[in-house]
Design a protein around this motif. Sequence first.
Motif, mmCIF file in Angstrom:
data_model
loop_
_atom_site.group_PDB
_atom_site.id
_atom_site.type_symbol
_atom_site.label_atom_id
_atom_site.label_comp_id
_atom_site.label_asym_id
_atom_site.label_seq_id
_atom_site.Cartn_x
_atom_site.Cartn_y
_atom_site.Cartn_z
ATOM 1 N N TRP A 1 -36.424 -4.327 -2.278
ATOM 2 C CA TRP A 1 -36.571 -5.334 -3.316
ATOM 3 C C TRP A 1 -36.880 -4.658 -4.641
ATOM 4 O O TRP A 1 -37.706 -3.753 -4.697
ATOM 5 C CB TRP A 1 -37.689 -6.310 -2.977
ATOM 6 C CG TRP A 1 -37.351 -7.239 -1.854
ATOM 7 C CD1 TRP A 1 -37.816 -7.194 -0.576
ATOM 8 C CD2 TRP A 1 -36.471 -8.365 -1.918
ATOM 9 N NE1 TRP A 1 -37.277 -8.205 0.175
ATOM 10 C CE2 TRP A 1 -36.452 -8.952 -0.629
ATOM 11 C CE3 TRP A 1 -35.705 -8.930 -2.927
ATOM 12 C CZ2 TRP A 1 -35.695 -10.073 -0.322
ATOM 13 C CZ3 TRP A 1 -34.946 -10.048 -2.624
ATOM 14 C CH2 TRP A 1 -34.940 -10.614 -1.347
ATOM 15 N N VAL A 2 -36.216 -5.097 -5.698
ATOM 16 C CA VAL A 2 -36.431 -4.536 -7.026
ATOM 17 C C VAL A 2 -36.592 -5.665 -8.043
ATOM 18 O O VAL A 2 -36.130 -6.787 -7.818
ATOM 19 C CB VAL A 2 -35.253 -3.622 -7.458
ATOM 20 C CG1 VAL A 2 -35.169 -2.396 -6.572
ATOM 21 C CG2 VAL A 2 -33.937 -4.392 -7.439
ATOM 22 N N SER A 3 -37.253 -5.348 -9.144
ATOM 23 C CA SER A 3 -37.404 -6.297 -10.244
ATOM 24 C C SER A 3 -36.399 -5.956 -11.331
ATOM 25 O O SER A 3 -36.284 -4.783 -11.722
ATOM 26 C CB SER A 3 -38.828 -6.242 -10.813
ATOM 27 O OG SER A 3 -39.772 -6.628 -9.846
ATOM 28 N N VAL A 4 -35.683 -6.961 -11.822
ATOM 29 C CA VAL A 4 -34.671 -6.725 -12.845
ATOM 30 C C VAL A 4 -34.858 -7.709 -13.988
ATOM 31 O O VAL A 4 -35.440 -8.784 -13.816
ATOM 32 C CB VAL A 4 -33.236 -6.854 -12.271
ATOM 33 C CG1 VAL A 4 -33.044 -5.938 -11.075
ATOM 34 C CG2 VAL A 4 -32.940 -8.296 -11.875
ATOM 35 N N GLU A 5 -34.368 -7.320 -15.164
ATOM 36 C CA GLU A 5 -34.406 -8.185 -16.342
ATOM 37 C C GLU A 5 -32.989 -8.413 -16.845
ATOM 38 O O GLU A 5 -32.205 -7.467 -16.978
ATOM 39 C CB GLU A 5 -35.245 -7.558 -17.456
ATOM 40 C CG GLU A 5 -35.326 -8.425 -18.695
ATOM 41 C CD GLU A 5 -36.178 -7.806 -19.789
ATOM 42 O OE1 GLU A 5 -36.210 -8.374 -20.908
ATOM 43 O OE2 GLU A 5 -36.804 -6.763 -19.533
ATOM 44 N N VAL A 6 -32.663 -9.692 -17.082
ATOM 45 C CA VAL A 6 -31.326 -10.042 -17.544
ATOM 46 C C VAL A 6 -31.184 -9.643 -19.012
ATOM 47 O O VAL A 6 -31.985 -10.048 -19.862
ATOM 48 C CB VAL A 6 -31.071 -11.556 -17.383
ATOM 49 C CG1 VAL A 6 -29.710 -11.928 -17.952
ATOM 50 C CG2 VAL A 6 -31.163 -11.955 -15.906
ATOM 51 N N VAL A 7 -30.142 -8.824 -19.270
ATOM 52 C CA VAL A 7 -29.885 -8.342 -20.632
ATOM 53 C C VAL A 7 -28.785 -9.158 -21.307
ATOM 54 O O VAL A 7 -28.858 -9.475 -22.492
ATOM 55 C CB VAL A 7 -29.518 -6.848 -20.617
ATOM 56 C CG1 VAL A 7 -29.154 -6.359 -22.018
ATOM 57 C CG2 VAL A 7 -30.663 -6.022 -20.044
ATOM 58 N N SER A 8 -27.755 -9.519 -20.533
ATOM 59 C CA SER A 8 -26.659 -10.325 -21.071
ATOM 60 C C SER A 8 -26.030 -11.123 -19.943
ATOM 61 O O SER A 8 -26.211 -10.801 -18.760
ATOM 62 C CB SER A 8 -25.603 -9.443 -21.752
ATOM 63 O OG SER A 8 -25.006 -8.560 -20.803
ATOM 64 N N VAL A 9 -25.280 -12.182 -20.300
ATOM 65 C CA VAL A 9 -24.676 -13.060 -19.299
ATOM 66 C C VAL A 9 -23.243 -13.361 -19.703
ATOM 67 O O VAL A 9 -22.975 -13.691 -20.868
ATOM 68 C CB VAL A 9 -25.451 -14.385 -19.166
ATOM 69 C CG1 VAL A 9 -24.813 -15.275 -18.094
ATOM 70 C CG2 VAL A 9 -26.919 -14.125 -18.842
#
Length: 404
Positions: free
Chosen positions: A67-75
């Motif tokens: 499991w990892v934590s990610v941050e949305v940069v673009s969509v």
Amino acid sequence: MGAGHSHGLSADGELERAPRASERTTIVLSSIVGAVLFLTIMGAMAVWPSDWSFLRSVPTTYEGAQWVSVEVVSVDQETGVAQVEVEGQEDQGLQSLEPGAFSTFEYEVGDQVRALQIETGELIFGDFERDGPMLLLLVAYVLLVVIIARWRGIGALLGLIAAFGIVIFFTVPALYGGGHPLIIGLVTGSGALALLLYLAHGFNARTTTAYLGTLAGLAITAALAWWAVEASNLTGMWSEEGSHLELSGRSVDLQGLVLCGIVIAGLGVLNDVTVTQSSAVWELRAARPEISRWNLFARGMRIGRDHIASTVYTIVFAYVGASLPAIMLISLYDSSLGVVLTGAEIAEEVVRTLVSSIGLVLAVPLTTGIGALVVGQHAIVEDDVVPAEVDDEGPGESSATIEG
């Protein structure tokens, strides 16, 4: 349990003596509470779990995945695929993250997401991370309780933590260990209530009255729940959580889990009603020192009836809110109301609501009666009771509060 001497403020702001429970009343209350706590300890020992292997026994990933934590940069607005940055893997650049298979949401820039990263490096959506907003709500709640309720608020929060500790470190392991669910529910209720009430409201006769009234309502709730679960054939298998427990490989009595859940679910509302009734009886006694026990009970019940009326529909709406998705789903099918309400999907909530409501309604006269006996004539030190003063403007506030 109530012999301690306390003080209150009179209507003109002067410090007044608050009545104490008489020696005989104190002995009786202490003996009853002592017996209840002794039985609670014996019950806990009878169902105490011996196997703790269930803890963290089910893996949440498979070999090679993490499991990892990610941050949305673009969509990408057309495909819904997000470009994300993985925490701790910034040197690998942006990676793609698709929405869940059955999701209806859209990613937004800045979203914090928990994703499963498999051996190939591909990311699979797990859930949104909610640590920040939930922590903010918790801090706001704690601050408001402490600021407004002060020491009683701190005591209530400590009692709440202790009560949750009982559920996590006793109730859950005991249910996994195969203990009798009714005993587990009663032990949990008795122990949690003692911690919650005495930490929040202090060791006095008023608190003890509320405790005994709550235990009486809890006993009624438990007896009704025991009968209703059996008579209604509530198996506990129709909920998603019940299905997962059945497939987990642990020998959990799902019907017993429903029973224990109904008993514990009634604690909060029962506690609210009994504390209010106990306080009402005490204040009535302070305002009318000469009142008889019967009149004290009758006047207390006038308050209790209003409390019953308001709390009953509070329970119903609380359960309706929790079951709203199920209600919406069931409304799509062409079935009569009777079939819907008695169906496995919603019958458990209906039984829980009815059982809790019956226990609540009966807890009001029981608590009021106990309070009238405890605080009635000759049950407290009469020299400590100061009659209410009446001025030209109308009835004044009682010049003494009875803390027990």
